[in-house]
Design a protein around this motif. Structure first.
Motif, PDB file in Angstrom:
ATOM      1  N   LYS A  64     -25.139  31.099 -29.387  1.00  0.00           N
ATOM      2  CA  LYS A  64     -26.458  30.532 -29.664  1.00  0.00           C
ATOM      3  C   LYS A  64     -27.530  31.102 -28.734  1.00  0.00           C
ATOM      4  O   LYS A  64     -28.698  30.710 -28.808  1.00  0.00           O
ATOM      5  CB  LYS A  64     -26.414  29.005 -29.519  1.00  0.00           C
ATOM      6  N   THR A  65     -27.130  31.999 -27.854  1.00  0.00           N
ATOM      7  CA  THR A  65     -28.051  32.598 -26.892  1.00  0.00           C
ATOM      8  C   THR A  65     -28.326  34.038 -27.302  1.00  0.00           C
ATOM      9  O   THR A  65     -27.412  34.864 -27.326  1.00  0.00           O
ATOM     10  CB  THR A  65     -27.456  32.566 -25.469  1.00  0.00           C
ATOM     11  N   ASP A  66     -29.565  34.339 -27.628  1.00  0.00           N
ATOM     12  CA  ASP A  66     -29.920  35.675 -28.095  1.00  0.00           C
ATOM     13  C   ASP A  66     -29.570  36.733 -27.049  1.00  0.00           C
ATOM     14  O   ASP A  66     -29.926  36.605 -25.875  1.00  0.00           O
ATOM     15  CB  ASP A  66     -31.421  35.745 -28.399  1.00  0.00           C
ATOM     16  N   GLY A  67     -28.870  37.767 -27.512  1.00  0.00           N
ATOM     17  CA  GLY A  67     -28.580  38.899 -26.646  1.00  0.00           C
ATOM     18  C   GLY A  67     -27.504  38.667 -25.614  1.00  0.00           C
ATOM     19  O   GLY A  67     -27.290  39.512 -24.753  1.00  0.00           O
ATOM     20  N   VAL A  68     -26.796  37.535 -25.686  1.00  0.00           N
ATOM     21  CA  VAL A  68     -25.724  37.238 -24.730  1.00  0.00           C
ATOM     22  C   VAL A  68     -24.487  36.822 -25.523  1.00  0.00           C
ATOM     23  O   VAL A  68     -24.579  36.039 -26.471  1.00  0.00           O
ATOM     24  CB  VAL A  68     -26.118  36.126 -23.737  1.00  0.00           C
ATOM     25  N   MET A  69     -23.321  37.313 -25.118  1.00  0.00           N
ATOM     26  CA  MET A  69     -22.095  37.058 -25.867  1.00  0.00           C
ATOM     27  C   MET A  69     -20.878  37.099 -24.951  1.00  0.00           C
ATOM     28  O   MET A  69     -20.845  37.878 -23.991  1.00  0.00           O
ATOM     29  CB  MET A  69     -21.938  38.122 -26.964  1.00  0.00           C
ATOM     30  N   HIS A  70     -19.889  36.289 -25.267  1.00  0.00           N
ATOM     31  CA  HIS A  70     -18.586  36.412 -24.612  1.00  0.00           C
ATOM     32  C   HIS A  70     -17.838  37.562 -25.286  1.00  0.00           C
ATOM     33  O   HIS A  70     -16.886  37.355 -26.041  1.00  0.00           O
ATOM     34  CB  HIS A  70     -17.804  35.105 -24.721  1.00  0.00           C
ATOM     35  N   ALA A  71     -18.265  38.773 -24.976  1.00  0.00           N
ATOM     36  CA  ALA A  71     -17.698  39.960 -25.616  1.00  0.00           C
ATOM     37  C   ALA A  71     -16.481  40.498 -24.891  1.00  0.00           C
ATOM     38  O   ALA A  71     -15.936  41.524 -25.282  1.00  0.00           O
ATOM     39  CB  ALA A  71     -18.765  41.054 -25.707  1.00  0.00           C
ATOM     40  N   CYS A  72     -16.046  39.809 -23.829  1.00  0.00           N
ATOM     41  CA  CYS A  72     -14.868  40.279 -23.090  1.00  0.00           C
ATOM     42  C   CYS A  72     -13.789  39.213 -23.007  1.00  0.00           C
ATOM     43  O   CYS A  72     -12.799  39.379 -22.296  1.00  0.00           O
ATOM     44  CB  CYS A  72     -15.273  40.743 -21.693  1.00  0.00           C
ATOM     45  N   GLY A  73     -13.974  38.087 -23.689  1.00  0.00           N
ATOM     46  CA  GLY A  73     -12.909  37.090 -23.754  1.00  0.00           C
ATOM     47  C   GLY A  73     -12.795  36.170 -22.563  1.00  0.00           C
ATOM     48  O   GLY A  73     -11.776  35.493 -22.415  1.00  0.00           O
ATOM     49  N   HIS A  74     -13.816  36.102 -21.717  1.00  0.00           N
ATOM     50  CA  HIS A  74     -13.712  35.221 -20.560  1.00  0.00           C
ATOM     51  C   HIS A  74     -13.675  33.759 -20.960  1.00  0.00           C
ATOM     52  O   HIS A  74     -13.158  32.922 -20.220  1.00  0.00           O
ATOM     53  CB  HIS A  74     -14.865  35.481 -19.590  1.00  0.00           C
ATOM     54  N   ASP A  75     -14.210  33.444 -22.135  1.00  0.00           N
ATOM     55  CA  ASP A  75     -14.089  32.074 -22.652  1.00  0.00           C
ATOM     56  C   ASP A  75     -12.641  31.725 -22.955  1.00  0.00           C
ATOM     57  O   ASP A  75     -12.214  30.574 -22.771  1.00  0.00           O
ATOM     58  CB  ASP A  75     -14.968  31.875 -23.888  1.00  0.00           C
ATOM     59  N   VAL A  76     -11.866  32.721 -23.383  1.00  0.00           N
ATOM     60  CA  VAL A  76     -10.422  32.521 -23.573  1.00  0.00           C
ATOM     61  C   VAL A  76      -9.750  32.252 -22.227  1.00  0.00           C
ATOM     62  O   VAL A  76      -8.921  31.342 -22.100  1.00  0.00           O
ATOM     63  CB  VAL A  76      -9.776  33.749 -24.249  1.00  0.00           C
ATOM     64  N   HIS A  77     -10.123  33.026 -21.222  1.00  0.00           N
ATOM     65  CA  HIS A  77      -9.509  32.881 -19.900  1.00  0.00           C
ATOM     66  C   HIS A  77      -9.767  31.491 -19.324  1.00  0.00           C
ATOM     67  O   HIS A  77      -8.854  30.857 -18.782  1.00  0.00           O
ATOM     68  CB  HIS A  77     -10.054  33.939 -18.940  1.00  0.00           C
ATOM     69  N   VAL A  78     -11.020  31.023 -19.412  1.00  0.00           N
ATOM     70  CA  VAL A  78     -11.371  29.712 -18.869  1.00  0.00           C
ATOM     71  C   VAL A  78     -10.591  28.612 -19.577  1.00  0.00           C
ATOM     72  O   VAL A  78     -10.000  27.730 -18.941  1.00  0.00           O
ATOM     73  CB  VAL A  78     -12.887  29.471 -18.993  1.00  0.00           C
TER      74      VAL A  78
END
Length: 420
Positions: A102-116
């Motif tokens: 939902k944040t323009d130009g920002v993304m969890h493109a490396c999977g750190h949300d998976v890690h957390v």
């Protein structure tokens, strides 16, 4: 196909830990609300809230900036550090997911949300069975991995003075490979990394009169091509450096020759001597380009955002890989290091203890056809597969989370059980 599956060893899915629906909801929330390096305030607040909800964890926020540390104290025994990184990337998401950023130009493109999410679910599993904790577990939720500054910031903030000093550090990373396929190796697992900024200084003017100018864009373009020879001459070595031009900025209009041109390079190396050689060579070639163009001013060449090589302690790595296989996961030993980089190794180096890092797949196996599996068997990412840092990188939480939780929990419990 069956032979490929046998060779690649995807483990036994029936033995993976069950992940409660709550963690999938949390993952989708984290993915939808990514935060850049050093600004992980919302993520850190959620992590602290979850650790307190789980119970049994002594929670501290604001370590090294936005870092969170949870300590689970068991009976006497070793101290095990479990690490997850929290930051996202300045990438505009293009996955089409219902829970996309939902944040323009920002993304969890490396999977750190998976890690957390995986580490939080592991924390829940560990505190749910206190009798298995013959020692102390330190859960570290680290900021700013993408800039190479987060682990060092936590160390500089006294993480090993303020919290129990670990006897073993464990970390993991999700990738574009099939779920059930884990990879690691003893010694050097991942390359050291440097970002290099090169600025050529010319003399700007009107595009109709290039003879009256010194064009920095021509210098930059020639330099970008020329430096590829540095790697080409070393490509035969098993751990050849990797040098990529990620950005080139110059000019504001078609009819204006700019004064300056800036390049941003990513350098990956596998030894201190290779790093020194490559940094010296980049500077030398940049100066030669400027001199050949008649530039009045030498180029600026500056290396920053340095990551150390990720080095797995051999004996500890072999033991942890055995623990992961026993947990039903397909564990592969890489023949060569990976060219990606991580700052995880800062923790083990600062604590002067063994550390082990591994990668696991984030996509359901059914998504890979025979050609893709053949590429994997050769040690290559299948062509067309969105990889980390791509705007289309989208781990499947149903595949990635059970694997990540199983791996981290098995590695932690194995280490604790051996001490007992």
């Amino acid at each position: 196909m069956n032979q490929l599956l046998s060779n690649l060893e995807f483990g036994d899915p029936s033995r993976l830990r069950t992940v409660e629906p709550h963690w999938f909801d949390l993952y989708r929330d984290l993915h939808a609300h990514p935060e850049l390096s050093g600004n992980e305030t919302r993520t850190a607040a959620l992590v602290a809230e979850e650790l307190r909800r789980i119970g049994g964890w002594d929670v501290t926020i604001g370590v090294g900036g936005t870092g969170v540390v949870g300590v689970l104290q068991g009976s006497s025994g070793p101290v095990i550090l479990l690490r997850a990184d929290m930051d996202a990337l300045p990438v505009a998401e293009d996955t089409g997911l219902s829970y996309a950023s939902k944040t323009d130009g920002v993304m969890h493109a490396c999977g750190h949300d998976v890690h957390v999410t995986a580490l939080l679910a592991t924390c829940a599993a560990l505190s749910a069975d206190p009798t298995s904790i013959t020692g102390t577990v330190v859960a570290v939720f680290q900021p700013a991995e993408e800039t190479g500054s987060g682990a060092r910031a936590m160390v500089d903030d006294g993480i090993f003075d303020r919290f129990p000093r670990p006897d073993l550090c464990l970390g993991q990373h999700v990738g574009p490979t099939p779920a059930g396929m884990l990879v690691s190796k003893p010694d050097i697992l991942m390359a050291a990394s440097d970002t290099i900024r090169v600025v050529f200084h010319g003399r700007g003017g009107h595009a109709s009169s290039p003879y009256a100018c010194i064009d920095p864009l021509l210098m930059a373009a020639s330099f970008a091509l020329r430096i590829q020879s540095l790697v080409a001459h070393e490509a035969a070595t098993p751990t050849a450096p990797v040098l990529t031009v990620g950005a080139l900025h110059a000019g504001t209009a078609a009819n204006i020759i700019a004064d300056d041109a800036e390049l941003l390079l990513s350098l990956r190396t596998f030894s201190a001597s290779s790093r020194e050689h490559m940094l010296e060579s980049v500077g030398r070639i940049a100066r030669a380009e400027a001199d050949g163009a008649g530039a009045a001013e030498a180029p600026d060449v500056h290396a920053y955002n340095g990551f150390p090589a990720t080095v797995n302690t051999p004996d500890a790595t072999s033991t942890v890989m055995t623990d992961l296989r026993r947990a039903g996961l397909g564990m592969h030993t890489l023949p060569q290091p990976l060219s990606g980089s991580e700052d995880f190794g800062v923790f083990g180096t600062a604590a002067q203890c063994p550390s082990v890092f591994w990668h696991f797949g984030g996509t359901a196996l059914r998504s890979f056809d025979e050609r893709a599996l053949a590429a994997l068997a050769e040690g290559r990412i299948p062509p067309g597969t969105p990889s980390n840092h791509s705007p289309r990188f989208a781990p499947d939480p149903a595949a990635a989370l059970p694997e990540g939780v199983t791996a981290m929990t098995a590695a932690a419990l194995g280490a604790l059980a051996r001490s007992a």
